[in-house]
Design a protein around this motif. Sequence first.
Motif, mmCIF file in Angstrom:
data_model
loop_
_atom_site.group_PDB
_atom_site.id
_atom_site.type_symbol
_atom_site.label_atom_id
_atom_site.label_comp_id
_atom_site.label_asym_id
_atom_site.label_seq_id
_atom_site.Cartn_x
_atom_site.Cartn_y
_atom_site.Cartn_z
ATOM 1 N N ASN A 75 25.200 107.386 50.079
ATOM 2 C CA ASN A 75 26.145 107.398 51.203
ATOM 3 C C ASN A 75 25.747 108.500 52.171
ATOM 4 O O ASN A 75 25.188 109.529 51.760
ATOM 5 N N GLY A 76 26.049 108.323 53.438
ATOM 6 C CA GLY A 76 25.908 109.403 54.395
ATOM 7 C C GLY A 76 24.525 109.544 54.987
ATOM 8 O O GLY A 76 23.548 108.920 54.550
ATOM 9 N N LEU A 77 24.444 110.389 56.004
ATOM 10 C CA LEU A 77 23.203 110.606 56.737
ATOM 11 C C LEU A 77 22.159 111.310 55.885
ATOM 12 O O LEU A 77 22.440 112.326 55.251
ATOM 13 N N CYS A 78 20.956 110.755 55.878
ATOM 14 C CA CYS A 78 19.821 111.386 55.183
ATOM 15 C C CYS A 78 20.125 111.695 53.725
ATOM 16 O O CYS A 78 19.741 112.745 53.207
ATOM 17 N N GLY A 79 20.824 110.790 53.064
ATOM 18 C CA GLY A 79 21.114 110.992 51.647
ATOM 19 C C GLY A 79 22.076 112.135 51.403
ATOM 20 O O GLY A 79 21.832 112.972 50.535
ATOM 21 N N GLN A 80 23.182 112.164 52.136
ATOM 22 C CA GLN A 80 24.166 113.228 51.924
ATOM 23 C C GLN A 80 24.772 113.138 50.535
ATOM 24 O O GLN A 80 24.981 114.150 49.871
ATOM 25 N N SER A 81 25.096 111.919 50.096
ATOM 26 C CA SER A 81 25.731 111.706 48.785
ATOM 27 C C SER A 81 24.906 110.725 47.967
ATOM 28 O O SER A 81 24.392 109.737 48.506
ATOM 29 N N HIS A 82 24.813 110.978 46.669
ATOM 30 C CA HIS A 82 24.046 110.125 45.778
ATOM 31 C C HIS A 82 24.863 109.807 44.544
ATOM 32 O O HIS A 82 25.585 110.661 44.017
ATOM 33 N N CYS A 83 24.736 108.579 44.064
ATOM 34 C CA CYS A 83 25.369 108.159 42.815
ATOM 35 C C CYS A 83 24.284 107.603 41.899
ATOM 36 O O CYS A 83 23.522 106.713 42.301
ATOM 37 N N VAL A 84 24.205 108.115 40.682
ATOM 38 C CA VAL A 84 23.131 107.779 39.751
ATOM 39 C C VAL A 84 23.720 107.154 38.492
ATOM 40 O O VAL A 84 24.680 107.683 37.919
ATOM 41 N N TRP A 85 23.130 106.049 38.064
ATOM 42 C CA TRP A 85 23.568 105.335 36.861
ATOM 43 C C TRP A 85 22.413 105.219 35.892
ATOM 44 O O TRP A 85 21.310 104.817 36.270
ATOM 45 N N ILE A 86 22.667 105.539 34.625
ATOM 46 C CA ILE A 86 21.705 105.338 33.560
ATOM 47 C C ILE A 86 22.226 104.201 32.695
ATOM 48 O O ILE A 86 23.315 104.297 32.116
ATOM 49 N N LEU A 87 21.472 103.122 32.628
ATOM 50 C CA LEU A 87 21.872 101.934 31.883
ATOM 51 C C LEU A 87 20.902 101.693 30.737
ATOM 52 O O LEU A 87 19.712 101.975 30.856
ATOM 53 N N GLY A 88 21.420 101.177 29.623
ATOM 54 C CA GLY A 88 20.557 100.952 28.474
ATOM 55 C C GLY A 88 21.048 99.824 27.587
ATOM 56 O O GLY A 88 22.197 99.395 27.658
ATOM 57 N N THR A 89 20.171 99.342 26.733
ATOM 58 C CA THR A 89 20.517 98.263 25.815
ATOM 59 C C THR A 89 21.105 98.843 24.531
ATOM 60 O O THR A 89 21.085 100.038 24.317
ATOM 61 N N ARG A 142 21.343 121.705 55.608
ATOM 62 C CA ARG A 142 20.583 121.270 54.434
ATOM 63 C C ARG A 142 19.090 121.464 54.657
ATOM 64 O O ARG A 142 18.635 121.491 55.797
ATOM 65 N N ASP A 143 18.343 121.559 53.570
ATOM 66 C CA ASP A 143 16.885 121.432 53.621
ATOM 67 C C ASP A 143 16.589 119.944 53.538
ATOM 68 O O ASP A 143 16.645 119.342 52.455
ATOM 69 N N LEU A 144 16.307 119.325 54.679
ATOM 70 C CA LEU A 144 16.138 117.879 54.712
ATOM 71 C C LEU A 144 14.921 117.403 53.935
ATOM 72 O O LEU A 144 14.819 116.213 53.618
ATOM 73 N N SER A 145 14.009 118.283 53.618
ATOM 74 C CA SER A 145 12.822 117.870 52.875
ATOM 75 C C SER A 145 13.103 117.715 51.383
ATOM 76 O O SER A 145 12.237 117.283 50.627
ATOM 77 N N ARG A 146 14.298 118.071 50.959
ATOM 78 C CA ARG A 146 14.695 117.954 49.561
ATOM 79 C C ARG A 146 16.022 117.211 49.477
ATOM 80 O O ARG A 146 16.732 117.064 50.470
ATOM 81 N N ALA A 147 16.363 116.745 48.267
ATOM 82 C CA ALA A 147 17.629 116.045 48.045
ATOM 83 C C ALA A 147 18.362 116.742 46.911
ATOM 84 O O ALA A 147 18.387 116.264 45.769
#
Length: 379
Positions: free
Chosen positions: A365-379, A244-249
């Motif tokens: 999850n995982g080393l150096c942000g291997q996995s990401h979960c994103v939630w968009i919540l609204g009213t 991976r390019d660790l400087s980016r996600a």
Amino acid sequence: MDSAAIVGMGMTAIEKNKTGDNFADMAWEAVNLALADAGMSIDDIDNVVTTSNDFWDGRTISCMAVSDASGARDKNVSCVEGDGTFGAFYGLTRILSGAYGTTLVTAHSKGSESVSSLITNAAFDPIYERAIGMDMISACAMQANAYQHRTGTTARQLARVSVKNHGNARHNPKAQLPMAITVDDVLASEMICDPLHKLDCSPVSDGCCALIIAGRDRVGCGTKPPVWIRGAAFCTDAYHLGDRDLSRAAALTRAARKAFAMAGITDPSGQVHVAELYDAFTYQELMWLEAMGLCADGQAGKLVEAGAFDIGGRLPVNPSGGLLSGHPVIAAGLIRMAEVVRQLRGEAGGAQVRNPTVGVAQGVNGLCGQSHCVWILGT
């Protein structure tokens, strides 16, 4: 996507060492707070998802320690390993499948009973990498260096994240480390692993969180205004750090784009009103902001210095105090979701952002942000 909403949330206080509580005690507290928040009883819950980790709990089948306390008796119950946002994602899919009307999701961790360096060392490849002796802190120090080198982000800018988040925690009665500190205080704190000082790192913590997700036809069962799930997505990057390019996600960028697209958001930096991000280290808040498109690449350091991410700034980030002010590992992302719920309901007290209607929460999850979960919540 507006066919499911969060109708209840509850969390324990985040503490350095909950000596009087075991895993089940914490789950019992968080679950009952969530049920009371929703105005529901356990009989209103169709199924349960617990989120845990055998390594952090020091036992196999770690979900067994909290299933009963999570109200799973006579219900379908499943366990997700990893951050609570991924457990919530699985709970959401159960709602969207039409099989269940309500799902209770719990996530817990007692870092005080763990040796994090041994646990996170075990996340490395057992043949080529584990024997080097690296752990999450040393790996993230490598990533911080790579990020700073590419973007020109300074140590003082990283320190400003710590100052902001510990200061925000003074308005959060659940936070572990509310503090009034300065940039110089951060830079004078012990060097843990270059460039990360002690106050650049999140603390060892205990805590638990619970959320109740309901389908559209069951939202009326709750007594609080529903917080609608507008978008949710996760993505995983390569396992080996050298791949991976660790400087980016990159995985976070892909997950965020999918979640924002579901929510109909075309300008995240202008349309999101509050963000709760996984700031296990100071550099991560800045790096994740850029990867999600919440600010331009390489500009987060300058913006945090200018106050853009303060509670009263253009985009308040971690007004709860974030993980720097309390980091129960597995529960961390679910707590981020709960904090966004508090903001959108107007229940955040002194940390309240002005009139938010859209918020984003993130789990890792995982080393150096291997996995990401994103939630968009609204009213």
